[in-house]
Design a protein around this motif. Structure first.
Motif, PDB file in Angstrom:
ATOM      1  N   GLY A   9       0.688  -1.506  -0.383  1.00 38.74           N
ATOM      2  CA  GLY A   9      -0.056   0.027   0.294  1.00 38.74           C
ATOM      3  C   GLY A   9       0.975   1.250  -0.120  1.00 38.74           C
ATOM      4  N   ARG A  10       1.817   1.181  -0.013  1.00 40.65           N
ATOM      5  CA  ARG A  10       2.950   2.222  -0.018  1.00 40.65           C
ATOM      6  C   ARG A  10       3.790   3.156  -1.478  1.00 40.65           C
ATOM      7  NH1 ARG A  10       6.610   3.087   5.119  1.00 40.65           N
ATOM      8  NH2 ARG A  10       5.802   5.202   4.237  1.00 40.65           N
ATOM      9  N   LEU A  11       4.318   3.311  -1.742  1.00 41.84           N
ATOM     10  CA  LEU A  11       4.769   3.739  -2.482  1.00 41.84           C
ATOM     11  C   LEU A  11       6.146   3.511  -2.537  1.00 41.84           C
ATOM     12  CD1 LEU A  11       2.834   7.262  -3.826  1.00 41.84           C
ATOM     13  CD2 LEU A  11       2.636   4.393  -4.646  1.00 41.84           C
ATOM     14  N   LEU A  12       6.642   3.260  -3.890  1.00 37.76           N
ATOM     15  CA  LEU A  12       8.729   3.311  -4.064  1.00 37.76           C
ATOM     16  C   LEU A  12       8.433   4.259  -5.113  1.00 37.76           C
ATOM     17  CD1 LEU A  12       9.464  -0.899  -4.386  1.00 37.76           C
ATOM     18  CD2 LEU A  12       9.689   0.694  -2.385  1.00 37.76           C
ATOM     19  N   VAL A  28       5.951   3.263  -7.567  1.00 35.95           N
ATOM     20  CA  VAL A  28       4.758   2.077  -8.191  1.00 35.95           C
ATOM     21  C   VAL A  28       4.602   2.437  -6.612  1.00 35.95           C
ATOM     22  CG1 VAL A  28       5.732  -0.070  -7.689  1.00 35.95           C
ATOM     23  CG2 VAL A  28       7.394   1.177  -9.381  1.00 35.95           C
ATOM     24  N   LEU A  29       3.096   1.600  -6.898  1.00 30.36           N
ATOM     25  CA  LEU A  29       2.287   1.155  -5.697  1.00 30.36           C
ATOM     26  C   LEU A  29       2.473  -0.262  -5.479  1.00 30.36           C
ATOM     27  CD1 LEU A  29      -0.170   1.938  -3.724  1.00 30.36           C
ATOM     28  CD2 LEU A  29      -1.590   1.069  -5.968  1.00 30.36           C
ATOM     29  N   LEU A  30       2.668  -0.610  -4.118  1.00 34.36           N
ATOM     30  CA  LEU A  30       3.811  -1.989  -4.037  1.00 34.36           C
ATOM     31  C   LEU A  30       1.717  -2.574  -3.049  1.00 34.36           C
ATOM     32  CD1 LEU A  30       6.679  -1.649  -1.593  1.00 34.36           C
ATOM     33  CD2 LEU A  30       5.915  -3.509  -4.390  1.00 34.36           C
ATOM     34  N   ASP A 150       3.982   6.863   1.913  1.00 33.59           N
ATOM     35  CA  ASP A 150       3.130   6.778   2.144  1.00 33.59           C
ATOM     36  C   ASP A 150       2.443   7.124   1.116  1.00 33.59           C
ATOM     37  OD1 ASP A 150       3.342   6.459   5.023  1.00 33.59           O
ATOM     38  OD2 ASP A 150       2.497   8.096   5.160  1.00 33.59           O
ATOM     39  N   CYS A 151       1.745   6.510   0.152  1.00 33.26           N
ATOM     40  CA  CYS A 151       0.299   6.659  -0.600  1.00 33.26           C
ATOM     41  C   CYS A 151      -0.940   7.182  -0.664  1.00 33.26           C
ATOM     42  CB  CYS A 151      -0.135   5.249  -1.577  1.00 33.26           C
ATOM     43  SG  CYS A 151      -1.016   5.675  -2.437  1.00 33.26           S
ATOM     44  N   VAL A 156      -2.717   7.171  -7.364  1.00 37.49           N
ATOM     45  CA  VAL A 156      -3.031   6.327  -8.526  1.00 37.49           C
ATOM     46  C   VAL A 156      -3.673   6.778  -9.911  1.00 37.49           C
ATOM     47  CG1 VAL A 156      -4.127   3.871  -8.231  1.00 37.49           C
ATOM     48  CG2 VAL A 156      -2.832   4.361  -6.405  1.00 37.49           C
ATOM     49  N   PHE A 157      -4.644   7.752  -9.826  1.00 31.93           N
ATOM     50  CA  PHE A 157      -5.309   8.355 -10.450  1.00 31.93           C
ATOM     51  C   PHE A 157      -4.931   9.985 -10.825  1.00 31.93           C
ATOM     52  CE2 PHE A 157      -7.431   5.934  -7.911  1.00 31.93           C
ATOM     53  CZ  PHE A 157      -7.584   4.394  -8.939  1.00 31.93           C
ATOM     54  N   ASP A 158      -3.711  10.482 -10.570  1.00 26.93           N
ATOM     55  CA  ASP A 158      -2.944  11.530 -10.993  1.00 26.93           C
ATOM     56  C   ASP A 158      -3.278  12.187 -12.013  1.00 26.93           C
ATOM     57  OD1 ASP A 158      -1.454  13.856 -12.217  1.00 26.93           O
ATOM     58  OD2 ASP A 158      -0.455  13.337  -9.847  1.00 26.93           O
TER      59      ASP A 158
END
Length: 189
Positions: A9-12, A28-30, A150-151, A156-158
């Motif tokens: 649920g976090r971002l790389l 990247v969304l994990l 944090d995401c 996700v929808f930018d």
């Protein structure tokens, strides 16, 4: 994960030293991170392929731009869909959607789109994914290839995915925010 922190649920966010063309400036969304490895999707690699050309019925639910995104270098012939369903965890989840973290979840693309039409707050379709074997992602993070942040569901929808790398860094505190101004090619500075 035994003795380790899951980043599901976090971002790389790729650091400037990560020059692999698959991941340079990637966000990247994990979707899964445990002792078996990690799986995620690259959020900022739109393709020119419109969703309606490959998935009948899902285009109306897809966020803008309504194109398929390259989720990573693995399994480019398969599709994954990520969607936000407003509401708190613990509430009944809609059929065809599985919560990953917070309001973010995976959509079963075999389900009829009309079943989810009134439930989704946004949908993004990805061709392929990024995957790491056990311990591989942790080693890459330790080597300084990725920042873990944090995401926010809006990531996700930018609607301007090409600006996502800078936008995510800019909202961080301290030195990470300064990296948002890092030039594409520092040798031209």
């Amino acid at each position: 994960m035994t003795g380790a922190l899951s980043h599901t649920g976090r971002l790389l966010v790729a650091t400037p030293v990560l020059t692999d063309p698959n991941f340079a400036r990637a966000v990247v969304l994990l979707l899964d991170h445990d002792a078996q490895g990690a799986l995620g999707v690259v959020l900022n690699r739109p393709t020119p392929v419109e969703v309606e050309r490959v998935l009948d019925g899902w285009a109306a639910l897809a966020g803008r731009p309504s194109v398929v995104f390259q989720g990573g270098p693995v399994g480019l012939d398969s599709a994954l869909a990520v969607a936000v369903v407003p509401g708190e965890p613990g509430q009944a989840e809609p059929l065809g959607w599985r919560r990953v973290h917070g309001a973010i979840g995976l959509v079963d693309l075999e389900a009829p789109p009309e079943v989810l039409a009134g439930e989704l707050g946004g949908l993004r379709v990805f061709a392929g994914y990024a995957g790491w074997s056990p311990g591989q992602l942790e080693a890459e993070i330790a080597e300084g290839a990725w920042y873990v942040v944090d995401c926010e569901p809006g990531d996700v929808f930018d609607p301007q995915p090409e600006r996502l790398w800078r936008a995510v860094l800019r909202r961080q505190r301290g030195p990470l925010a300064l990296l948002a101004t890092y030039p594409d090619d520092p040798t031209l500075n």
